[in-house]
Each structure stands twice: as C-alpha cells, then as structure tokens.
Motif scaffolding. Structure first.
Motif, mmCIF file in Angstrom:
data_model
loop_
_atom_site.group_PDB
_atom_site.id
_atom_site.type_symbol
_atom_site.label_atom_id
_atom_site.label_comp_id
_atom_site.label_asym_id
_atom_site.label_seq_id
_atom_site.Cartn_x
_atom_site.Cartn_y
_atom_site.Cartn_z
ATOM 1 N N HIS A 44 1.647 17.545 -6.170
ATOM 2 C CA HIS A 44 0.857 18.288 -7.741
ATOM 3 C C HIS A 44 0.909 19.974 -7.012
ATOM 4 C CE1 HIS A 44 -1.244 14.605 -10.092
ATOM 5 N NE2 HIS A 44 0.084 14.373 -9.438
ATOM 6 N N ASN A 45 0.925 20.995 -6.442
ATOM 7 C CA ASN A 45 1.081 22.086 -6.256
ATOM 8 C C ASN A 45 -0.048 22.343 -6.930
ATOM 9 O OD1 ASN A 45 2.271 24.391 -5.767
ATOM 10 N ND2 ASN A 45 2.890 24.677 -6.864
ATOM 11 N N ILE A 46 -1.661 21.926 -6.143
ATOM 12 C CA ILE A 46 -2.357 22.787 -6.619
ATOM 13 C C ILE A 46 -3.223 24.342 -5.680
ATOM 14 C CG2 ILE A 46 -5.301 22.537 -7.251
ATOM 15 C CD1 ILE A 46 -4.164 19.352 -7.067
ATOM 16 N N GLU A 47 -3.214 25.356 -5.985
ATOM 17 C CA GLU A 47 -3.241 25.861 -5.686
ATOM 18 C C GLU A 47 -5.143 26.281 -5.096
ATOM 19 O OE1 GLU A 47 -1.295 29.228 -7.253
ATOM 20 O OE2 GLU A 47 0.755 28.403 -7.841
ATOM 21 N N ASN A 48 -4.933 26.631 -4.329
ATOM 22 C CA ASN A 48 -6.548 26.992 -3.887
ATOM 23 C C ASN A 48 -8.036 26.090 -3.607
ATOM 24 O OD1 ASN A 48 -5.938 29.900 -4.346
ATOM 25 N ND2 ASN A 48 -6.201 30.600 -6.002
ATOM 26 N N ALA A 49 -6.850 24.921 -3.727
ATOM 27 C CA ALA A 49 -7.495 23.537 -3.231
ATOM 28 C C ALA A 49 -8.704 24.061 -2.044
ATOM 29 C CB ALA A 49 -6.740 22.340 -2.951
ATOM 30 N N THR A 50 -9.125 23.682 -2.171
ATOM 31 C CA THR A 50 -10.922 23.373 -0.823
ATOM 32 C C THR A 50 -10.347 22.549 -0.356
ATOM 33 O OG1 THR A 50 -12.390 22.813 -2.421
ATOM 34 C CG2 THR A 50 -12.133 25.257 -1.771
ATOM 35 N N GLY A 51 -9.995 21.308 -0.505
ATOM 36 C CA GLY A 51 -9.663 20.050 -0.165
ATOM 37 C C GLY A 51 -9.119 19.190 -0.877
ATOM 38 N N SER A 52 -8.165 18.549 0.423
ATOM 39 C CA SER A 52 -7.176 17.975 -0.269
ATOM 40 C C SER A 52 -7.558 16.106 -1.286
ATOM 41 C CB SER A 52 -6.606 16.946 1.045
ATOM 42 O OG SER A 52 -5.799 17.841 1.717
ATOM 43 N N ILE A 53 -7.067 16.208 -1.962
ATOM 44 C CA ILE A 53 -7.023 14.583 -2.973
ATOM 45 C C ILE A 53 -5.827 13.987 -2.536
ATOM 46 C CG2 ILE A 53 -6.656 13.513 -5.291
ATOM 47 C CD1 ILE A 53 -7.171 16.793 -5.851
ATOM 48 N N ILE A 54 -6.699 12.520 -1.707
ATOM 49 C CA ILE A 54 -5.901 11.639 -1.657
ATOM 50 C C ILE A 54 -5.636 10.525 -2.094
ATOM 51 C CG2 ILE A 54 -4.737 10.143 0.991
ATOM 52 C CD1 ILE A 54 -4.680 13.183 0.973
ATOM 53 N N GLU A 55 -3.975 9.623 -2.288
ATOM 54 C CA GLU A 55 -4.238 9.102 -3.643
ATOM 55 C C GLU A 55 -3.775 7.378 -3.089
ATOM 56 O OE1 GLU A 55 -3.964 6.480 -7.499
ATOM 57 O OE2 GLU A 55 -4.517 8.660 -7.089
ATOM 58 N N ILE A 56 -4.444 6.450 -2.633
ATOM 59 C CA ILE A 56 -3.912 4.849 -2.355
ATOM 60 C C ILE A 56 -3.921 4.010 -2.398
ATOM 61 C CG2 ILE A 56 -4.921 3.503 0.268
ATOM 62 C CD1 ILE A 56 -6.087 6.901 1.452
ATOM 63 N N MET A 85 1.185 -1.250 -0.459
ATOM 64 C CA MET A 85 0.119 0.162 0.168
ATOM 65 C C MET A 85 0.977 1.267 -0.352
ATOM 66 S SD MET A 85 -2.691 0.612 2.793
ATOM 67 C CE MET A 85 -2.807 2.714 3.034
ATOM 68 N N THR A 86 -0.029 2.266 -0.506
ATOM 69 C CA THR A 86 1.189 3.914 -0.501
ATOM 70 C C THR A 86 -0.224 4.599 -0.676
ATOM 71 O OG1 THR A 86 1.235 3.576 -3.078
ATOM 72 C CG2 THR A 86 3.118 2.904 -1.990
ATOM 73 N N MET A 87 0.575 6.324 0.023
ATOM 74 C CA MET A 87 -0.544 6.708 0.320
ATOM 75 C C MET A 87 0.349 7.954 -0.128
ATOM 76 S SD MET A 87 -1.604 9.059 2.305
ATOM 77 C CE MET A 87 -0.743 9.441 3.918
ATOM 78 N N PHE A 88 -0.563 8.938 -0.956
ATOM 79 C CA PHE A 88 0.728 10.035 -1.844
ATOM 80 C C PHE A 88 -0.498 11.459 -1.694
ATOM 81 C CE2 PHE A 88 1.760 6.413 -4.548
ATOM 82 C CZ PHE A 88 3.028 6.296 -4.642
ATOM 83 N N ASP A 89 -0.185 12.786 -0.696
ATOM 84 C CA ASP A 89 -1.024 13.982 -1.012
ATOM 85 C C ASP A 89 -1.095 14.809 -2.104
ATOM 86 O OD1 ASP A 89 -2.256 16.057 -0.604
ATOM 87 O OD2 ASP A 89 -1.401 16.740 1.541
ATOM 88 N N ILE A 90 -1.642 14.045 -3.663
ATOM 89 C CA ILE A 90 -1.554 14.941 -4.339
ATOM 90 C C ILE A 90 -2.574 16.048 -4.697
ATOM 91 C CG2 ILE A 90 -2.824 14.960 -7.025
ATOM 92 C CD1 ILE A 90 -1.794 12.236 -5.649
#
Length: 580
Positions: A419-431, A410-415
């Motif tokens: 990806h340096n997503i600016e002005n994001a209102t919520g996290s995108i998490i890859e598992i 298993m791996t977990m990434f904070d996308i």
C-alpha cells in the motif's frame, strides 16, 4: 486396443509437445501478445459504441434486479448501462452495508486504534484482460491503483522454499518450459520436479470443454497426481500449496477439472500468466467506490443492507419471478419488508449463498434445477491483519505458505509495502488462512497469537516486534468449494426452468476459461448479453489462443482419441478412462 497400448500411443503422440517447445520463435510469442492487445481494444470499442440509437422514452422501463454487489453483479450492471437500445431500471440488492461484500474493508481492529481492516489482499493477474479494461476506463493510470510487478516468495515452517520471479522480465520462452527454468525451487530436487512431467498429458487432455469437465470433475486432483506418478514431495511442495491458495481447499477435496483449469489460467496459459499486480490500498475505497459512483451517475440503484428473503411469481408471467422480497435494515436496527418488482432477476452470489436461498424458498425449491444448488457449498477463510510496533524487512511483499496447519492454505502480505504507506512506524502484515474451519472457532486472542507465531517462523526477526493491534475477520463458507462432482450442480448463465432468471459469478459454468475475479466479471457480461439478446461474447476479451506447442499437443492427443474410436472404442477416451 489394450489399455497399455493406448497409454503408449498417447505418450508417443505427445512427445512432440516437449520437443516442439524449442522450435517456437520469439516472434510467434510477440505476435500472440499483439493479437491479445488488439482483441482487448476491439472489446473496448464494442462496448463504447454498442447500440448508439436513442432509447424510446415512451416505453416503460424494464426492471432488472441484481442480487449481489460483488464483481459479477457490478459487471452485469456496468455492461447493461452501456446499452441505449431500451430503458432499464437496474437495482442491485445486497445484505452487506457497502458494495463489495465480504472482500472489502470496514472490519474494525480489536483495540479500535487503527484503520479499518480488510478481508485479504487482492491481486490482479496477467490474464485479467477484462478487469484491466475496466481499470483503464475508471482510472487515468493503472499505476494509480495497482503496484508494479515484483517477485513472490513461498515459505514452509522450514523457511524459504521457492521464489516466483517476474516472468515478463526474462527472455520469452514457451509456456511450461519458462516456468520450469525461471522458478527458483530451493529444496526440491530435479528428480522430484521431473516427476510432474506426466501432468503435461493431463493438461493437454483437459481442454475446458463440457466433456472434459464432466470427465475430470469425477476425480480429485490429488488422485490424478498420484495416478500420473507425481512424487509425494513434488505434490506437497508444488501442487498442494497451489490448490490450497488457488481453490482454497486441499487437492484431495478438489475436482481435478477445477484444479487443471485454474492452474492453466493462472500459471501455464503463457509465460507471464503468474505475474500479478496488487491493489495499492483497500479494494473497497480504491476500486469499488469509484466504480459505484459511476454506476449511480448512470442511474443504477443500490439497495444495501437488504437480505433477500423470498420471491413472488406473477400469475400472468408464465412461471417467472415478478418480485424479489427483501428485509431491509434501518438505521435503528429494525427491519422493513420491501418488494422489488422485477422483469429479470440476476443471482450474483456464491455457491453457499445460492444454496441457502434455495433452502429458504418454497418457490425456488419446486424446480429440480434449483434443488441441485443445495449441493453447492463454500469453504471458510480466516483473515488477520497485524499492526506491529517495528518495521520488518520482508524479502517478498507477497507470499504463499504451506505446512503450518494440515490441509490449511496460507498467504502472507506486507501491507506497508504493497500500500506504499509512508512514514509508518511499524509494519502491517496480512496473514490469511484458507479451508480454515478448524481455525475459525478460536478466540480473537488465540488467532492473533497463532498468526504472530507463524509470522515469527517465516521471518525470525519479527520475534522482536510486538502486535499493538489486529483485525480478525472470520468468513465461514465465504469462497466456493469446487469439490469432485460439483460441476453437475453449478448453474448456467440462464436458468432453464425460470426464463427470466440469470446467474453470474465464479461458480457459473462458462467456456471463457477464466477464474476467480476475472471469471465473475466475465460471466456478469455474459449474463447482461443474455438479457439483451446480444451474442455471448459481445464486449468480452477472450483468452489468448493456446501457444503453438500446446495446440500441437492437444491436436496430437485428439488424433490418438480418434484412432481409439477406429479401434472399436464406443467413445473417445480421456486419461480418466485410462487411469481408472
């Protein structure tokens, strides 16, 4: 010479392997990295100036069909177009609608409210010298497409277990010693860590040669660790997670040869080997699309949405493939049969796909060389991407995980961060889950619930976040499975039975020493070199030479083997011979 005497002799001769570490100067390591940089520049120069003579336009173009539009296939095409010594007509055929196949973006989210999902997050490790050369040719700056280096975490259901630092930020030490000192294990005792010391002997014995592969491929990595006295806790918390996320299967089901080769390349080749830069966005749009545009400008033809269904052999071609038969999907969902004329054919597919092609082809199954490919198989991957309504404070943007499911990596990434997503209102998490056949049968809703539950275990504050959309990507048999005994079934770069057939990819046997995407890329160049009659290493950056203490240990071990021959042994023994 008795087995006990032999073991003692090997251990005595390998003692300098540990003590020699402290005598290596910082200057030697700097010189080695300088030599590597010089080799990279020479490889770029060789590619840029290869065959500068103008082609003879009166000759008919040589037709090359490449099956598979991943790293290996694109690499081969890229290497082929750099020659001007002959006219080439290159066609890349792939069953996927877009280049990059299973690894690229284009997977819709469940609620269709977010951007396309992607199968995994893609990293580029320090020893990816040839891929870094490609990036230097494609992009003005590596910073345009890759993140900076950052520490990585390792989690179990109990919490944080280890932190892998940015090794290049520390004082340069001999490899092995550096990883032991700089890696921060939270719960693993010094005694458990010391139990891994005998593995030094196995790494010294395994030199990536044909003979070493044949020996170590017969046993599993887990059995090797047990025989060498690695503690259960050390194996479970260091080696098993590494194998599950590096070879995508548990150590009990992985070849010891593959595990030793992979671990040496990614972790132990040098202090900086495990330093990694991640793609700043979806790999399809950020890396593959610009590469494809360049290839198209050079005349490469892409026949996408086309599944290979068979082959024709010309009567006058002396047992060579003359046509590749494909079923091409049309925009209205229909299928048209097309026949691609071929002077040379390159298979750039994984083990499971190669297996399926042989099973479905009466022509290929006539050859024993191809029938053995039916033994190759893949293991399943489950990729999930969770779109949350809150921003999470993730300590590490990239994490390896273990212990959440038996025999599943298993791996977990904070996308959002990667990806340096600016002005994001919520996290995108890859598992993502590996060796995941037991999970692929679950429904989308069950998978999303499981992924969120695992995320909550890793990061308890995420319990307050809600999943507002998700992407679920099931990839059965998507990655190669290096099971014990599989090496004998792997293809070489050129076929022995069909002279105009070639192979590339990370399932292909190669002496370069690289793994994963880098190996696929390198074997693509090797296949192009074979086609054009160039030397095998033309345009390829070799791996750095072993560090002095590693080379010394291997030389001492070779001397011990020679003494064993003088003592009456019929052949030079390996640890496999001694332990079993």
């Amino acid at each position: 010479m008795t087995r006990v005497t032999m073991i003692l002799l090997l251990c005595i001769l390998n003692a300098p392997l540990l003590t020699q570490c402290f005598s290596i100067s910082h200057l030697q390591i700097q010189q080695r990295h300088h030599q590597s940089k010089t080799q990279r520049n020479h490889a770029l120069h060789a590619h840029a100036h290869a065959h500068e003579h103008k082609s003879d336009t009166t000759k008919e173009s040589e037709k090359i069909v490449i099956i598979g539009a991943g790293w290996g296939g694109l690499s081969a095409a890229y290497s082929l177009i750099k020659t001007q010594s002959r006219e080439l007509q290159i066609t890349i055929v792939d069953a996927s609608p877009r280049v990059g196949g299973l690894v690229r973006d284009g997977f819709a989210t469940i609620n269709n409210t977010m951007q396309d999902g992607e199968a995994g997050q893609h990293g580029f490790w320090d020893n990816y010298h040839n891929i870094f050369n490609l990036f230097e040719e494609l992009f003005p700056s590596l910073d345009d497409v890759l993140t900076t280096y950052a520490p990585q975490g390792q989690y179990s259901p109990k919490g944080l277990e280890a932190v892998w630092p940015v090794y290049r930020d520390n004082v340069q030490l001999p490899t092995g010693l550096a990883q032991a000192l700089y890696t921060k294990f939270v719960n693993l005792s010094p005694l458990d860590r010391a139990s891994a010391l005998p593995m030094v002997l196995a790494f010294s014995d395994f030199d990536d040669s044909e003979e070493a592969w044949e020996k170590y491929d017969q046993v599993s990595f887990r059995d090797l660790c047990i025989k060498l006295g690695v503690s259960r806790k050390c194996y479970d918390e260091i080696f098993e997670p590494m194998i599950l996320t590096g070879l995508f299967a548990p150590g009990a089901e992985c070849s010891a040869a593959a595990a030793l080769g992979m671990a040496y390349f990614f972790v132990l080749k040098s202090q900086n080997s495990f330093d990694v830069r991640w793609c700043k966005g979806n790999i399809g749009k950020l890396i593959f699309d610009p590469w494809v545009e360049l290839l198209k400008e050079k005349g490469v033809i892409f026949q996408m949405n086309s599944r290979v269904t068979g082959f024709e052999f010309g009567e006058s071609n002396h047992g060579t493939i003359s046509k590749v038969i494909c079923a091409a999907k049309t925009n209205d969902g229909q299928s048209n049969k097309i026949a691609l004329e071929a002077d040379k054919v390159l298979f750039s597919v994984g083990g499971a796909a190669l297996n399926a092609m042989v099973r479905g082809s009466r022509e290929l199954s006539k050859y024993s060389e191809f029938r053995k490919f039916s033994n190759l198989r893949g293991t399943g991957v489950l990729a999930t991407r969770l779109y949350l309504d809150k921003i999470l404070d993730t300590p590490y943007s990239a994490n390896a995980c273990w212990g959440f499911d038996r025999a599943v990596g298993m791996t977990m990434f904070d996308i959002t961060k990667l990806h340096n997503i600016e002005n994001a209102t919520g996290s995108i998490i890859e598992i993502d889950y590996y060796h995941a056949a037991s999970l692929l049968v679950m429904s989308d809703e069950q998978i999303v619930h499981k992924a969120k539950r695992d995320l909550d275990t890793i990061l308890p504050p995420s319990i307050r976040a809600t999943v507002i959309d998700a992407a679920v990507v099931r990839l059965p048999q998507a990655v190669n499975w290096y099971s014990p005994g599989s090496y004998a079934n792997m293809p070489d770069v050129q076929s022995e039975s069909i002279p105009n057939v070639y192979f590339c990819g990370d399932i292909v046997r190669s002496r370069h020493g690289s793994w994963s995407q880098e190996k696929a890329y390198v074997t693509g160049i090797e296949a192009a070199n074979k086609m054009l009659g160039r030397s095998n290493g033309f345009g390829i950056v070799p791996l750095e030479a072993d560090e002095p203490h590693v080379a010394f240990g291997r030389s001492a071990l070779a001397a011990a083997k020679s003494l064993a021959r003088l003592g009456g042994a019929k052949k030079e023994p390996s640890f496999v011979d001694i332990l079993w």
